[in-house]
Write a protein that holds these residues in place. Structure first.
Motif: not given
Length: 112
Positions: A33, A36-37, A40, A58-59, A62
């Motif tokens: 996460f 990704w953060y 992104y 994010y969800q 994913k």
């Protein structure tokens, strides 16, 4: 010590110690996460800047890459992580805490 290592120590020092596989999964999920953060949003990870909308994004991403049960496990890991961050005083409210202010509702976490 970085935040992810502090989180790992927090988990290992709990009354009901999780298995080494669970600890490994927590750390990997939260690490994914954070990566990704930063990729992104193109900025350093700061727990206080994470919003419920960011977590929904994010969800959604994913869900296109892993199974629904794996997505739920990732969210469980993030719930635990943001609980830790809250205890440490780095945030006031968890971005995963969507209940109305002032109302106490037990949140279900199938992965504890």
């Amino acid at each position: 010590m970085d935040l992810l290592e502090q989180f790992k120590e927090f988990i290992l020092n709990q009354k009901n110690k999780p298995s080494s596989a669970t600890v490994k999964n927590y750390k990997a999920d939260v690490g994914q996460f954070i990566t990704w953060y930063q990729t992104y949003y193109k900025k350093s990870f700061k727990p206080a800047h994470v919003t419920p909308d960011m977590l929904k994004t994010y969800q959604t991403i994913k869900k296109t890459k892993i199974s629904s049960s794996s997505v739920e496990r990732h969210l469980s890991s993030l719930r635990k992580f943001f609980h830790f961050i809250k205890i440490e005083g780095l945030i006031r409210l968890s971005p995963l805490d969507t209940r109305p202010a002032g109302r106490q509702v037990e949140q279900s976490d199938p992965f504890h």
